[in-house]
Design a protein around this motif. Structure first.
Motif, PDB file in Angstrom:
ATOM      1  N   ALA A   1      16.754 -10.415  -5.669  1.00  0.00           N
ATOM      2  CA  ALA A   1      15.405  -9.953  -5.335  1.00  0.00           C
ATOM      3  C   ALA A   1      15.344  -9.480  -3.889  1.00  0.00           C
ATOM      4  O   ALA A   1      16.045  -9.982  -3.012  1.00  0.00           O
ATOM      5  N   GLU A   2      14.482  -8.506  -3.646  1.00  0.00           N
ATOM      6  CA  GLU A   2      14.266  -7.978  -2.293  1.00  0.00           C
ATOM      7  C   GLU A   2      13.004  -8.629  -1.736  1.00  0.00           C
ATOM      8  O   GLU A   2      11.938  -8.558  -2.341  1.00  0.00           O
ATOM      9  N   ILE A   3      13.134  -9.272  -0.592  1.00  0.00           N
ATOM     10  CA  ILE A   3      12.004  -9.988   0.012  1.00  0.00           C
ATOM     11  C   ILE A   3      11.867  -9.561   1.464  1.00  0.00           C
ATOM     12  O   ILE A   3      12.865  -9.441   2.184  1.00  0.00           O
ATOM     13  N   GLY A   4      10.647  -9.302   1.893  1.00  0.00           N
ATOM     14  CA  GLY A   4      10.428  -8.897   3.272  1.00  0.00           C
ATOM     15  C   GLY A   4       9.096  -9.392   3.805  1.00  0.00           C
ATOM     16  O   GLY A   4       8.107  -9.467   3.070  1.00  0.00           O
ATOM     17  N   PHE A   5       9.084  -9.724   5.091  1.00  0.00           N
ATOM     18  CA  PHE A   5       7.877 -10.205   5.768  1.00  0.00           C
ATOM     19  C   PHE A   5       7.463  -9.196   6.827  1.00  0.00           C
ATOM     20  O   PHE A   5       8.306  -8.669   7.565  1.00  0.00           O
ATOM     21  N   GLY A   6       6.161  -8.929   6.892  1.00  0.00           N
ATOM     22  CA  GLY A   6       5.688  -7.994   7.900  1.00  0.00           C
ATOM     23  C   GLY A   6       4.308  -7.452   7.572  1.00  0.00           C
ATOM     24  O   GLY A   6       3.520  -8.086   6.868  1.00  0.00           O
ATOM     25  N   TRP A   7       4.049  -6.229   8.069  1.00  0.00           N
ATOM     26  CA  TRP A   7       2.732  -5.612   7.919  1.00  0.00           C
ATOM     27  C   TRP A   7       2.743  -4.576   6.789  1.00  0.00           C
ATOM     28  O   TRP A   7       3.760  -3.944   6.513  1.00  0.00           O
ATOM     29  N   PHE A   8       1.578  -4.420   6.161  1.00  0.00           N
ATOM     30  CA  PHE A   8       1.408  -3.456   5.068  1.00  0.00           C
ATOM     31  C   PHE A   8       0.132  -2.655   5.321  1.00  0.00           C
ATOM     32  O   PHE A   8      -0.836  -3.169   5.880  1.00  0.00           O
ATOM     33  N   LYS A   9       0.153  -1.399   4.873  1.00  0.00           N
ATOM     34  CA  LYS A   9      -1.020  -0.542   5.045  1.00  0.00           C
ATOM     35  C   LYS A   9      -1.368   0.116   3.714  1.00  0.00           C
ATOM     36  O   LYS A   9      -0.484   0.608   3.008  1.00  0.00           O
ATOM     37  N   ILE A  10      -2.647   0.072   3.372  1.00  0.00           N
ATOM     38  CA  ILE A  10      -3.100   0.731   2.143  1.00  0.00           C
ATOM     39  C   ILE A  10      -3.269   2.223   2.444  1.00  0.00           C
ATOM     40  O   ILE A  10      -4.076   2.610   3.298  1.00  0.00           O
ATOM     41  N   VAL A  11      -2.493   3.047   1.754  1.00  0.00           N
ATOM     42  CA  VAL A  11      -2.537   4.490   2.015  1.00  0.00           C
ATOM     43  C   VAL A  11      -3.255   5.261   0.910  1.00  0.00           C
ATOM     44  O   VAL A  11      -3.656   6.419   1.112  1.00  0.00           O
ATOM     45  N   LYS A  12      -3.421   4.619  -0.249  1.00  0.00           N
ATOM     46  CA  LYS A  12      -4.106   5.326  -1.340  1.00  0.00           C
ATOM     47  C   LYS A  12      -4.647   4.309  -2.342  1.00  0.00           C
ATOM     48  O   LYS A  12      -4.025   3.271  -2.601  1.00  0.00           O
ATOM     49  N   VAL A  13      -5.809   4.625  -2.900  1.00  0.00           N
ATOM     50  CA  VAL A  13      -6.402   3.798  -3.952  1.00  0.00           C
ATOM     51  C   VAL A  13      -6.842   4.729  -5.076  1.00  0.00           C
ATOM     52  O   VAL A  13      -7.600   5.678  -4.848  1.00  0.00           O
ATOM     53  N   GLU A  14      -6.346   4.478  -6.270  1.00  0.00           N
ATOM     54  CA  GLU A  14      -6.735   5.264  -7.443  1.00  0.00           C
ATOM     55  C   GLU A  14      -7.215   4.303  -8.525  1.00  0.00           C
ATOM     56  O   GLU A  14      -6.406   3.635  -9.174  1.00  0.00           O
ATOM     57  N   GLY A  15      -8.514   4.215  -8.679  1.00  0.00           N
ATOM     58  CA  GLY A  15      -9.069   3.269  -9.647  1.00  0.00           C
ATOM     59  C   GLY A  15      -8.724   1.847  -9.251  1.00  0.00           C
ATOM     60  O   GLY A  15      -9.078   1.385  -8.163  1.00  0.00           O
ATOM     61  N   SER A  16      -7.970   1.170 -10.112  1.00  0.00           N
ATOM     62  CA  SER A  16      -7.566  -0.206  -9.812  1.00  0.00           C
ATOM     63  C   SER A  16      -6.160  -0.277  -9.217  1.00  0.00           C
ATOM     64  O   SER A  16      -5.642  -1.372  -8.987  1.00  0.00           O
ATOM     65  N   ASP A  17      -5.564   0.894  -8.970  1.00  0.00           N
ATOM     66  CA  ASP A  17      -4.213   0.930  -8.410  1.00  0.00           C
ATOM     67  C   ASP A  17      -4.258   1.083  -6.893  1.00  0.00           C
ATOM     68  O   ASP A  17      -4.955   1.963  -6.359  1.00  0.00           O
ATOM     69  N   PHE A  18      -3.500   0.229  -6.214  1.00  0.00           N
ATOM     70  CA  PHE A  18      -3.399   0.275  -4.754  1.00  0.00           C
ATOM     71  C   PHE A  18      -1.961   0.657  -4.384  1.00  0.00           C
ATOM     72  O   PHE A  18      -1.004   0.123  -4.950  1.00  0.00           O
ATOM     73  N   TYR A  19      -1.851   1.566  -3.417  1.00  0.00           N
ATOM     74  CA  TYR A  19      -0.534   1.988  -2.947  1.00  0.00           C
ATOM     75  C   TYR A  19      -0.381   1.528  -1.501  1.00  0.00           C
ATOM     76  O   TYR A  19      -1.148   1.936  -0.623  1.00  0.00           O
ATOM     77  N   LEU A  20       0.605   0.649  -1.287  1.00  0.00           N
ATOM     78  CA  LEU A  20       0.824   0.055   0.027  1.00  0.00           C
ATOM     79  C   LEU A  20       2.138   0.540   0.624  1.00  0.00           C
ATOM     80  O   LEU A  20       3.154   0.632  -0.083  1.00  0.00           O
ATOM     81  N   SER A  21       2.085   0.832   1.913  1.00  0.00           N
ATOM     82  CA  SER A  21       3.303   1.188   2.649  1.00  0.00           C
ATOM     83  C   SER A  21       3.723  -0.002   3.501  1.00  0.00           C
ATOM     84  O   SER A  21       2.884  -0.684   4.097  1.00  0.00           O
ATOM     85  N   LYS A  22       5.033  -0.215   3.564  1.00  0.00           N
ATOM     86  CA  LYS A  22       5.562  -1.294   4.396  1.00  0.00           C
ATOM     87  C   LYS A  22       5.732  -0.804   5.829  1.00  0.00           C
ATOM     88  O   LYS A  22       5.928   0.386   6.083  1.00  0.00           O
ATOM     89  N   SER A  23       5.672  -1.754   6.744  1.00  0.00           N
ATOM     90  CA  SER A  23       5.950  -1.430   8.140  1.00  0.00           C
ATOM     91  C   SER A  23       7.402  -0.993   8.275  1.00  0.00           C
ATOM     92  O   SER A  23       8.269  -1.389   7.487  1.00  0.00           O
TER      93      SER A  23
END
Length: 228
Positions: free
Chosen positions: A153-175
């Motif tokens: 598994a790939e695991i990472g700690f840090g900051w995330f930013k919401i760049v797009k929301v479509e209905g109930s779908d959220f698209y997050l970018s990693k730092s």
């Protein structure tokens, strides 16, 4: 809780003018009594005294059904002359402690009902708001190759930013700077983000303390602990 009833004798009276209705040849006496009831919490004395006629020879109580009117009158007179009890109702030390605890408990319940609610912290309030484009969060993500299989598994700690929301779908970018181990948020970059986003995620849990996003296939999860 123990419960004891005591029969307290106040006086014994004789009356030569009265004869034993059950055994005329046997003398009888009138005993005047009062009831005392005791528990761990309180002691109670009966308010009124009462009389009982006893056969002095057989040492047996004469049932009331055998009493003649003169016996009833004599018993009522002597019962009325009996000394008053020291008290009718009195709490014991344990009883006072119990009452104090009950009052304290009721007071606490009332206080809890009427006291103003504790103001929510700014962090708590921010985490309760619905995520929107531009929101930046701190947390960690877990990306599995196979569902519920931590191997690889790939695991990472840090900051995330919401760049797009479509209905109930959220698209997050990693730092651009993600750590493989947990670190204080101040040590990680919260300004620069990858152009590629994580798979579409749905909001699966949100409270004032945490937010959880999860992909439809269950392979990607993001756990948010704080909002910037």
């Amino acid at each position: 809780m123990f419960f004891v009833i005591n029969k307290i004798e106040h006086a014994v009276h004789s009356n030569d003018g009265l004869h034993n209705p059950k055994n005329p040849s046997n003398p009888m006496v009138l005993g005047i009594y009062r009831t005392q009831s005791k528990t761990a919490l309180f002691t109670v004395y009966s308010k009124k005294a009462y009389g009982e006629f006893w056969d002095e020879v057989t040492q047996k109580k004469i049932p009331r059904r055998f009493w003649i009117p003169e016996m009833k009158a004599f018993a009522s007179q002597k019962a009325a002359e009996a000394p008053q009890p020291p008290f009718i109702f009195k709490l014991t030390v344990v009883g006072w402690i119990f009452v104090a605890l009950m009052i304290a408990t009721m007071g606490l319940i009332v206080y809890q009902e009427v006291k103003p609610p504790v103001p929510k912290s700014a962090i708590y309030t921010a985490m309760e708001k619905a995520p929107v484009v531009g929101d930046i969060f701190f947390g960690h993500y877990e990306k599995y190759k196979e569902k519920r299989t931590p191997i690889g598994a790939e695991i990472g700690f840090g900051w995330f930013k919401i760049v797009k929301v479509e209905g109930s779908d959220f698209y997050l970018s990693k730092s651009m700077e993600m750590s493989k181990t947990s670190k204080p948020k101040e040590q990680l970059n919260s300004s620069d983000y990858e152009t590629e986003t994580l798979p579409a995620l749905q909001l699966s849990e949100q409270t004032g303390y945490n937010i959880r996003f999860k992909s439809a296939d269950g392979l990607t999860e993001v756990y948010i602990s704080e909002k910037k």
